[in-house]
Design an enzyme around this catalytic site. Structure first.
Site, PDB file in Angstrom:
ATOM      1  N   ARG A  10       7.698   5.744 -10.757  1.00 51.48           N
ATOM      2  CA  ARG A  10       7.773   4.736  -9.427  1.00 51.48           C
ATOM      3  C   ARG A  10       8.666   3.618  -9.711  1.00 51.48           C
ATOM      4  O   ARG A  10       9.543   3.176  -8.717  1.00 51.48           O
ATOM      5  CB  ARG A  10       6.239   4.461  -9.199  1.00 51.48           C
TER       6      ARG A  10
ATOM      7  N   ARG B 112       2.784   8.210 -20.404  1.00 46.64           N
ATOM      8  CA  ARG B 112       3.730   7.246 -19.686  1.00 46.64           C
ATOM      9  C   ARG B 112       3.289   5.831 -19.896  1.00 46.64           C
ATOM     10  O   ARG B 112       4.064   5.001 -19.736  1.00 46.64           O
ATOM     11  CB  ARG B 112       3.582   7.617 -18.069  1.00 46.64           C
TER      12      ARG B 112
ATOM     13  N   ASP C 148      -5.236  -0.855 -11.468  1.00 43.75           N
ATOM     14  CA  ASP C 148      -4.896   0.113 -12.814  1.00 43.75           C
ATOM     15  C   ASP C 148      -6.137   0.242 -13.844  1.00 43.75           C
ATOM     16  O   ASP C 148      -6.288   1.242 -14.447  1.00 43.75           O
ATOM     17  CB  ASP C 148      -3.717  -0.404 -13.536  1.00 43.75           C
TER      18      ASP C 148
ATOM     19  N   CYS D  33       2.737   8.768 -10.347  1.00 42.16           N
ATOM     20  CA  CYS D  33       1.588   9.401 -10.081  1.00 42.16           C
ATOM     21  C   CYS D  33       1.220   9.435  -8.682  1.00 42.16           C
ATOM     22  O   CYS D  33       1.505   8.607  -7.862  1.00 42.16           O
ATOM     23  CB  CYS D  33       0.480   8.367 -10.764  1.00 42.16           C
TER      24      CYS D  33
ATOM     25  N   LYS E 277       3.894  -1.931 -20.531  1.00 43.76           N
ATOM     26  CA  LYS E 277       4.565  -1.221 -19.531  1.00 43.76           C
ATOM     27  C   LYS E 277       5.148  -1.866 -18.159  1.00 43.76           C
ATOM     28  O   LYS E 277       6.506  -1.797 -18.106  1.00 43.76           O
ATOM     29  CB  LYS E 277       3.940   0.003 -19.290  1.00 43.76           C
ATOM     30  N   ASN E 278       4.272  -2.373 -17.522  1.00 44.95           N
ATOM     31  CA  ASN E 278       4.484  -3.030 -16.376  1.00 44.95           C
ATOM     32  C   ASN E 278       5.539  -4.205 -16.230  1.00 44.95           C
ATOM     33  O   ASN E 278       5.978  -4.682 -15.266  1.00 44.95           O
ATOM     34  CB  ASN E 278       3.379  -3.146 -15.355  1.00 44.95           C
TER      35      ASN E 278
ATOM     36  N   ARG F  92       2.063   4.650  -1.323  1.00 45.30           N
ATOM     37  CA  ARG F  92       2.745   3.764  -1.901  1.00 45.30           C
ATOM     38  C   ARG F  92       4.171   3.648  -1.238  1.00 45.30           C
ATOM     39  O   ARG F  92       5.393   3.788  -1.838  1.00 45.30           O
ATOM     40  CB  ARG F  92       3.011   3.832  -3.376  1.00 45.30           C
ATOM     41  N   PRO F  93       4.420   3.506   0.048  1.00 43.30           N
ATOM     42  CA  PRO F  93       5.691   3.255   0.592  1.00 43.30           C
ATOM     43  C   PRO F  93       6.678   2.119   0.230  1.00 43.30           C
ATOM     44  O   PRO F  93       5.914   1.035  -0.297  1.00 43.30           O
ATOM     45  CB  PRO F  93       5.336   2.984   2.277  1.00 43.30           C
ATOM     46  N   ILE F  94       7.807   2.382   0.469  1.00 41.32           N
ATOM     47  CA  ILE F  94       8.806   1.392   0.034  1.00 41.32           C
ATOM     48  C   ILE F  94       9.239   0.704   0.959  1.00 41.32           C
ATOM     49  O   ILE F  94      10.451   0.059   0.905  1.00 41.32           O
ATOM     50  CB  ILE F  94      10.133   1.912  -0.967  1.00 41.32           C
ATOM     51  N   ASP F  95       8.957   0.587   2.391  1.00 40.02           N
ATOM     52  CA  ASP F  95       9.464  -0.007   3.338  1.00 40.02           C
ATOM     53  C   ASP F  95       9.420  -1.643   3.250  1.00 40.02           C
ATOM     54  O   ASP F  95      10.595  -2.168   3.686  1.00 40.02           O
ATOM     55  CB  ASP F  95       8.688  -0.002   4.653  1.00 40.02           C
ATOM     56  N   LEU F  96       8.897  -2.310   2.488  1.00 39.22           N
ATOM     57  CA  LEU F  96       8.811  -3.681   2.132  1.00 39.22           C
ATOM     58  C   LEU F  96      10.131  -4.093   1.330  1.00 39.22           C
ATOM     59  O   LEU F  96      10.844  -5.144   1.510  1.00 39.22           O
ATOM     60  CB  LEU F  96       7.699  -4.154   1.560  1.00 39.22           C
TER      61      LEU F  96
END
Length: 419
Positions: free
Chosen positions: A92, A399, A305, A116, A22-23, A121-125
């Site tokens: 995500r 998922r 995970d 989930c 999946k990943n 889990r910020p997306i600032d990077l």
């Protein structure tokens, strides 16, 4: 609400093949937007997140066929750069379409991604890196509007190791002007697989799988054929199912090197592991042994995970185990549900440390899946429990796991998915 009925008491034994990851598949599906023409992706898992990605691709103007784990995508060029909020909110990984569309079309409109609830889990990077490459990003009413007259190669240091940010910046950089260097990049095998896919389309990438990745932009990419790497998290899940039920299981179609952090801990729990170039066999001991202390880390450390399923397994191990979660700050929802099944677990107030005192047996109960991997952990607990367990799930498990009840049944489990 889906219901998994699990009857415990059976040993997990036999052999099982492992499908695509999946990943790895999800960033590859975003990457097809960067190419012209047709791409064929083999060994693609048939799971809910892939279905959502397919719908996004179709919304953007791609023609997509999905037959027996082979995905064929014809990409004449995106007809829109606005991503559908209802699909983005489901997972995500939809944020990866941001880097791909900026790379190909120089603009994108996207809502904050879902998935989930296991932490902020910020997306600032992601945003900081894209801005450094020349993107102008504005946020308004829950939407992000990004444009770039031209993306230009630059040096980007990621202050924290982030798989998603590494992938997103690679996607943006392959069609950018000049060379982009990512420092402190994530090193997961799935990033190597993404780079392999992009390189087969004509991208120039060096260092994928190390902490320094260099990407030299090219003018265009072509369609390609690729086989998705096997899913190391799914492999670990099945190995734990065998370990918890005192079974004997051989997995085929898996690279043992990719799951060394998993098998190392299984050995510490008393399991016998035998590896061949494309297979792994686990034989469980008479009783699992506790692990005094281990932590989740970025690759090549222990994968976050796998933390929920290991907590489930350690609930039946002899002794006391301490698990320290260093990747996500809210990944302990499964602990409360395992306690309903008789597990002796204490979680610290910051949800970073889980203390498990193993017991010989768990008992069946009705429990709720709160996230993807936590749901899988509850199913494994049900396999090892006495009597029947009912796992109520709001679509999380599907998922990430293809045909999980059927595959567990093939190797001795008693699991039925009830609508």
């Amino acid at each position: 609400m889906r219901k998994y009925r699990v009857r415990g008491g059976n040993r997990i034994c036999g052999a099982l093949g492992i499908g695509g990851a999946k990943n790895a598949a999800l960033p590859i599906l975003a990457a097809v937007l960067l190419s012209e023409g047709e791409s064929v992706i083999h060994n693609c898992p048939n799971i809910a997140d892939i279905d959502s990605s397919i719908e996004i691709l179709r919304h953007l103007g791609c023609r997509v066929d999905f037959v027996q784990n082979t995905l064929t995508v014809n990409n004449p060029g995106p007809t829109t750069t606005e991503l559908p909020t209802e699909l983005v909110s489901k997972m995500r990984s939809s944020i990866l379409f941001m880097g791909a569309l900026l790379g190909r079309c120089r603009e994108v409109t996207i809502a904050s991604p879902g998935g989930c609830q296991i932490g902020s889990r910020p997306i600032d990077l992601h945003l900081k890196g894209l801005r450094k490459m020349g993107a102008v990003i504005n946020e308004e009413n829950g939407l992000m509007y990004a444009k770039a007259e031209a993306l230009k190669g630059t040096q980007i240091y990621l202050k924290e190791v982030s798989v998603g940010a590494t992938e997103n910046l690679i996607l943006a950089a392959v069609l950018a002007q000049g060379e982009t260097t990512l420092l402190n990049a994530a090193r997961e095998p799935e990033i190597v697989d993404l780079a392999r896919f992009l390189k087969s389309m004509g991208a120039v990438i060096h260092g994928a799988g190390t902490s320094t990745v260099r990407i030299t932009g090219v003018k265009k990419l072509r369609g390609t054929t690729h086989r998705v790497m096997p899913d190391r998290i799914v492999a670990g899940t099945f190995l734990l199912a065998a370990a918890m039920t005192l079974g004997d299981l051989t997995l085929t179609g898996i690279n043992p090197h990719d799951i060394k952090a998993i098998t190392a801990n299984l050995r510490a729990m008393g399991c016998t592991i035998k590896e061949k170039p494309a297979s792994v066999r686990l034989r469980a001991p008479r009783q699992l042994i506790a692990i005094p202390h281990f932590i989740t880390e970025a690759h090549p450390g222990f994968p976050t995970d796998m933390q929920p399923t290991f907590v489930a397994a350690l609930s039946t191990a002899k002794g006391t185990s301490v698990v320290e979660e260093r990747v996500f700050e809210s990944r302990a929802a499964h602990a409360t549900e395992l306690i309903r099944m008789g597990a002796n677990i204490v979680v610290t107030s910051d949800e970073r440390v889980i203390v498990i005192k193993g017991r010989p047996h768990l008992h069946g109960a009705t429990v709720h899946s709160k996230d993807l991997r936590g749901g899988a952990a509850l199913i494994l607990a049900g396999l090892a429990a006495q009597a029947e367990t009912l796992v109520l799930d709001n679509g999380y498990i599907e998922r990430g796991y293809e045909s999980l009840p059927e595959n567990l049944t093939k190797i001795g489990g008693d699991v039925i998915l009830q609508p």
